[in-house]
Design a protein around this motif. Structure first.
Motif, mmCIF file in Angstrom:
data_model
loop_
_atom_site.group_PDB
_atom_site.id
_atom_site.type_symbol
_atom_site.label_atom_id
_atom_site.label_comp_id
_atom_site.label_asym_id
_atom_site.label_seq_id
_atom_site.Cartn_x
_atom_site.Cartn_y
_atom_site.Cartn_z
ATOM 1 N N VAL A 1 -4.740 7.550 3.148
ATOM 2 C CA VAL A 1 -5.428 6.539 2.339
ATOM 3 C C VAL A 1 -5.003 5.140 2.797
ATOM 4 N N LEU B 1 -6.985 4.265 5.676
ATOM 5 C CA LEU B 1 -8.371 3.981 5.297
ATOM 6 C C LEU B 1 -8.504 2.542 4.789
ATOM 7 N N LEU B 2 -7.484 2.108 3.984
ATOM 8 C CA LEU B 2 -7.562 0.782 3.352
ATOM 9 C C LEU B 2 -6.895 -0.314 4.177
ATOM 10 N N PRO C 1 -7.616 -2.022 6.761
ATOM 11 C CA PRO C 1 -8.350 -3.249 7.128
ATOM 12 C C PRO C 1 -8.330 -4.316 6.024
ATOM 13 N N LEU C 2 -8.046 -3.918 4.771
ATOM 14 C CA LEU C 2 -8.040 -4.905 3.682
ATOM 15 C C LEU C 2 -6.758 -5.732 3.668
ATOM 16 N N GLU C 3 -5.780 -5.332 4.482
ATOM 17 C CA GLU C 3 -4.500 -6.046 4.459
ATOM 18 C C GLU C 3 -4.613 -7.469 4.980
ATOM 19 N N SER C 4 -5.506 -7.681 5.942
ATOM 20 C CA SER C 4 -5.507 -8.977 6.616
ATOM 21 C C SER C 4 -5.981 -10.081 5.682
ATOM 22 N N VAL C 5 -5.255 -11.188 5.714
ATOM 23 C CA VAL C 5 -5.640 -12.389 4.974
ATOM 24 C C VAL C 5 -5.709 -13.508 6.000
ATOM 25 N N ILE D 1 0.853 -1.188 0.000
ATOM 26 C CA ILE D 1 0.000 0.000 0.000
ATOM 27 C C ILE D 1 0.893 1.243 0.000
#
Lengths: 168, 206
Positions: free
Chosen positions: B10, B13-14, B16-20, B3
């Motif tokens: 930004v 903001l994004l 939380p999408l990192e977690s897998v 990112i």
């Protein structure tokens, strides 16, 4: 020039990023198919990739094309939406906001969603994003900026309504 | 994480999408390896096994076992050389190597005296290949001298070349270069180390 690595290392290094991109562009439901088709196609073409090429940008390009294929196939076979079972997303750690942000991304128009995914999640410069989406780099930049702005609005609104509900 | 950090707000903001989810990448990877094998695009599958002589890397093409490597060879370096010499379409995949892993287990347990695995000699050429093709004829528990192997491979005077062929054997243990010893009975060199050669010969003498 750096010799080509075993594909195993490509999967390990870029697998999580490609999954994030697929989730943002396709949503949680189709993301795993998008990921699988991207890497299967990449493995096939890998020997022909020029040494020293930007592997992540190459993978995002493939993911972009595969996502278009998946969306087209999905639209050809419309599912009765009202009969779809409620799928627990199982994404992220409960309470980390993953689901909320992904849902918010899903509400963006496709171009904005793609611009945000390719630029902010995969790190592609807007020049390359424009190459994938068509149009000028400026238009891609605007789509990315508009997408981020819309995301903020959606996420702030939903957290405010959440607070309101919780307040007696 | 990739990112962008030129816009930290930004990224936040994004974030939380990192977690897998744990285990998901593994599942996707295994699905990829299976699908690739089915479509004939998995040129080389590999895995490692533990053994009394250390961790062994096993690699196989669709034709058969192509490489066995000792830990001292540096498995990452071995895979990189396979990528350059044969194909970079390489994935970790246990299933293609299951028969080899099982036979090696039985060998180290002393219950298997002969390997029954398809072999791919694409890494070897010429006289070295002739030497390697002869080695499986040296029976379990027996040894031959470098001179005897040179004779059997059709070049009685190429004793030193037999040494090189053994030292560069891409399929040690399975192609038993450890059964080739010096004429005076001493062990001679071994890619996996003198200790590994001693251990294999002791195992076979038991």
């Amino acid at each position: 020039m750096e010799p080509k690595k075993p594909f195993e290392l490509v999967v390990r290094e870029h697998g999580p990023t490609v999954l994030r991109v697929c989730r943002a562009v396709l949503g949680a439901h189709d993301a795993e198919d998008g990921w699988s088709e991207t890497f299967l196609s990449a493995l096939k073409a890998y020997p022909e990739l020029p040494a020293g090429a930007n592997v992540q940008a190459w993978l995002v390009t493939i993911a972009h094309r595969k996502s278009i294929d998946i969306v087209r196939a999905r639209n050809r076979q419309p599912l009765p939406v009202d009969e779809l079972p409620v799928r627990p997303s199982g994404l992220g750690i409960p309470g980390d906001g993953h689901r909320e942000v992904l849902d918010a991304v899903g509400q963006l128009p496709p171009k904005q969603r793609q611009a945000v995914a390719y630029h902010y999640l995969a790190g592609l410069p807007y020049k390359d994003v424009a190459g994938l989406l068509g149009g000028t780099p400026d238009a891609a930049r605007r789509a990315g900026a508009d997408g981020v702005k819309a995301l903020r609005t959606i996420l702030v609104d939903s957290s405010e309504s959440y607070v309101k509900e919780e307040t007696p | 994480m990739t990112i962008h950090h030129d816009e930290p707000d930004v990224s936040a903001l994004l974030a939380p999408l990192e977690s897998v989810e744990p285990g998901l990448m593994q599942r996707l990877h295994d699905r990829l390896a299976a699908a690739a094998a089915e479509q004939d695009t998995l040129d080389i599958a590999y895995r490692t096994v533990d053994s009394p002589i250390g961790k062994l890397l096993l690699a196989a093409t669709e034709r058969g076992m192509v490489r066995v490597a000792f830990e001292v060879e540096d498995h990452d370096a071995v895979l990189q050389r396979l990528a350059e010499k044969l194909s970079p379409r390489i994935l970790f995949s246990a299933s293609r190597l299951d028969p080899a892993a099982r036979e090696l287990d039985e060998y180290f347990a002393g219950t298997r005296h002969r390997f029954d695995l398809p072999l791919d000699f694409s890494l070897s050429r010429g006289f070295r290949l002739s030497v390697l093709e002869h080695l499986p004829q040296i029976a379990y528990g027996h040894t031959e001298s470098y001179a005897q192997v040179a004779l059997a491979a059709g070049s009685p005077r190429a004793v030193r070349a037999v040494g090189t062929a053994c030292a560069t054997n891409p399929l040690p243990v399975i192609v038993p270069c450890h059964r080739v010893v010096k004429s005076d009975g001493s062990f001679g060199n071994y890619l996996g180390g003198a200790e590994a050669k001693r251990a294999l010969l002791a195992l076979e003498a038991a």
